[in-house]
Design a protein around this motif. Structure first.
Motif, PDB file in Angstrom:
ATOM      1  N   ARG A 298     -30.058-114.729 -72.148  1.00  0.00           N
ATOM      2  CA  ARG A 298     -29.509-115.812 -71.346  1.00  0.00           C
ATOM      3  C   ARG A 298     -27.994-115.850 -71.499  1.00  0.00           C
ATOM      4  O   ARG A 298     -27.465-115.403 -72.537  1.00  0.00           O
ATOM      5  N   PRO A 299     -27.279-116.381 -70.509  1.00  0.00           N
ATOM      6  CA  PRO A 299     -25.845-116.606 -70.710  1.00  0.00           C
ATOM      7  C   PRO A 299     -25.640-117.571 -71.876  1.00  0.00           C
ATOM      8  O   PRO A 299     -26.367-118.556 -72.010  1.00  0.00           O
ATOM      9  N   PRO A 301     -24.604-120.574 -73.706  1.00  0.00           N
ATOM     10  CA  PRO A 301     -24.164-121.898 -73.230  1.00  0.00           C
ATOM     11  C   PRO A 301     -23.076-122.474 -74.132  1.00  0.00           C
ATOM     12  O   PRO A 301     -22.881-122.026 -75.269  1.00  0.00           O
ATOM     13  N   ASP A 311     -24.538-125.228 -69.385  1.00  0.00           N
ATOM     14  CA  ASP A 311     -24.387-123.926 -68.730  1.00  0.00           C
ATOM     15  C   ASP A 311     -22.922-123.600 -68.502  1.00  0.00           C
ATOM     16  O   ASP A 311     -22.109-124.462 -68.149  1.00  0.00           O
ATOM     17  N   VAL A 312     -22.607-122.306 -68.706  1.00  0.00           N
ATOM     18  CA  VAL A 312     -21.243-121.813 -68.496  1.00  0.00           C
ATOM     19  C   VAL A 312     -21.327-120.608 -67.565  1.00  0.00           C
ATOM     20  O   VAL A 312     -21.950-119.597 -67.905  1.00  0.00           O
ATOM     21  N   ALA A 313     -20.714-120.717 -66.404  1.00  0.00           N
ATOM     22  CA  ALA A 313     -20.749-119.624 -65.435  1.00  0.00           C
ATOM     23  C   ALA A 313     -20.044-118.396 -66.001  1.00  0.00           C
ATOM     24  O   ALA A 313     -18.952-118.492 -66.559  1.00  0.00           O
ATOM     25  N   GLY A 314     -20.712-117.240 -65.870  1.00  0.00           N
ATOM     26  CA  GLY A 314     -20.107-115.984 -66.295  1.00  0.00           C
ATOM     27  C   GLY A 314     -20.037-115.782 -67.788  1.00  0.00           C
ATOM     28  O   GLY A 314     -19.310-114.893 -68.261  1.00  0.00           O
ATOM     29  N   ALA A 315     -20.765-116.573 -68.556  1.00  0.00           N
ATOM     30  CA  ALA A 315     -20.711-116.463 -70.017  1.00  0.00           C
ATOM     31  C   ALA A 315     -21.339-115.156 -70.490  1.00  0.00           C
ATOM     32  O   ALA A 315     -22.197-114.561 -69.811  1.00  0.00           O
TER      33      ALA A 315
END
Length: 358
Positions: A298-299, A301, A311-315
């Protein structure tokens, strides 16, 4: 809850037969080959005694080179150790464990900070922070470095704040954090902020959101899978020489202390820090990885002040473990304890014969 010994008490339990990290005198058949990875162990050894099992298991595992043992703090006023010198107490407990094992490598034990971060920009100075940076930035070794943490993340976060280059040099394996939505739900009556995360929320925020450190997370729903029965501990741990009896007694003391508050005695205990060994020392031979356990990618967070995930976009990606191979993990622990106990309690004649066969 783990009793903090005095230096005199530690000397009184020092084992006669001695060895050093990197040696395996208890193995009749010596290990094949050199360690495959380096490990920095970080745990709050004056707290829940599950960390004692993890420490012993790691140093009895020849596939990893234990470089440092970071003695870290609990949250202020923690019932396990409400004092103000928790990291110092943790270091005393770790030295006591080494003495009981006859392990003459106490110089590997380094004290962490006694307080959490005051904010996300200011590191806490501690001997452990200097040692973490030095080990991570070594350029004379090629083996991967795992930072295995069974408590808070103060010292790792402080090391990164001091020297961000360490993010490229190690992987964090962390026992901590709450359940992820869609993967699991909290247990009945769960703490709003998971226990290890609550030790230092700001430090976890630094590691997850500010740094680029790769993370393998074992959240609460997974470390709660690591249940052993009292029968297992009585018959597979307490019988494994003086070290095994010590480990059993530390858990039994906690069980006695909490039974009146929890409606009676239970027959199980969670050795929730043991996946730190499983995911590093017990990897597969070919295409090395913790192949018998399961995770989702998963990205990574961010972590909110309330302990929730954001949630963090592009993590960067992280591993969230969803199931761990408790059979492999605990059977390996029991057998190593038994093997070590036989060596430690052998007569002089038996030891001489032991050495001849090696």
């Amino acid at each position: 809850m783990t009793r903090v010994p005095t230096p005199a008490e530690t000397e009184a339990v020092r084992a006669a037969r001695t060895w050093k990290l990197g040696e395996t005198p208890w193995q009749v058949i010596p290990p094949i080959g050199a360690p495959r990875a380096r490990v920095i162990v970080d745990n709050d050894f004056s707290g829940d005694p599950d960390d004692l099992y993890q420490l012993v298991h790691h140093v009895l595992s020849p596939s990893v080179d234990v470089r440092l043992v970071v003695a870290s703090h609990l949250r202020p006023g923690d019932p396990f150790d409400p004092g103000e010198q928790q990291a110092a107490n943790a270091a005393a407990v770790a030295r006591d464990v080494f003495a009981r094992m006859g392990l003459e490598s106490a110089d590997a034990i380094v004290e962490g900070a006694n307080e959490p971060l005051s904010d996300r920009a200011t590191p806490r100075p501690a001997p452990a922070v200097d040692a973490i940076i030095a080990e991570a930035l070594r350029d004379d070794v090629a083996t991967p470095l795992f930072y295995v943490a069974g408590g808070g993340l103060t010292d790792l976060a402080s090391a990164w704040l001091r020297e961000p280059r360490i993010a490229e040099r190690l992987t964090l394996v962390w026992i901590g954090g709450g359940e992820h939505e869609g993967l699991a739900v909290p247990p009945p009556g769960a703490m709003p902020i998971e226990y290890n995360l609550l030790i230092d929320v700001a430090a976890a925020q630094v590691v997850f959101a500010d740094s680029a450190i790769p993370v393998w997370q074992v959240p609460r729903d997974v470390y709660r899978q690591c249940l052993v029965s009292d029968a297992e501990l009585r018959l597979r741990v307490a019988t494994a020489g003086p070290l095994g009896r010590y480990l059993y007694d530390e858990v039994a003391e906690v069980m006695r202390a909490v039974s009146s508050y929890l409606g009676g005695a239970a027959e199980t205990y969670a050795l929730g820090d043991s996946p730190l060994v499983l995911l590093t020392a017990l990897q597969s031979v070919f295409e090395p990885d913790p192949a018998s356990s399961r995770y989702v990618a998963r990205p990574t967070p961010a972590i909110g002040d309330d302990g929730g995930y954001v949630d963090v976009a592009g993590a960067r990606p992280m591993r969230v473990y969803t199931w761990v191979d408790t059979r492999l993990m605990f059977e390996d622990l029991y057998l190593k304890l038994a093997e070590f106990g036989r060596w430690q309690t052998a007569t002089d004649a038996a030891t001489a014969a032991w050495e001849v066969t090696r």
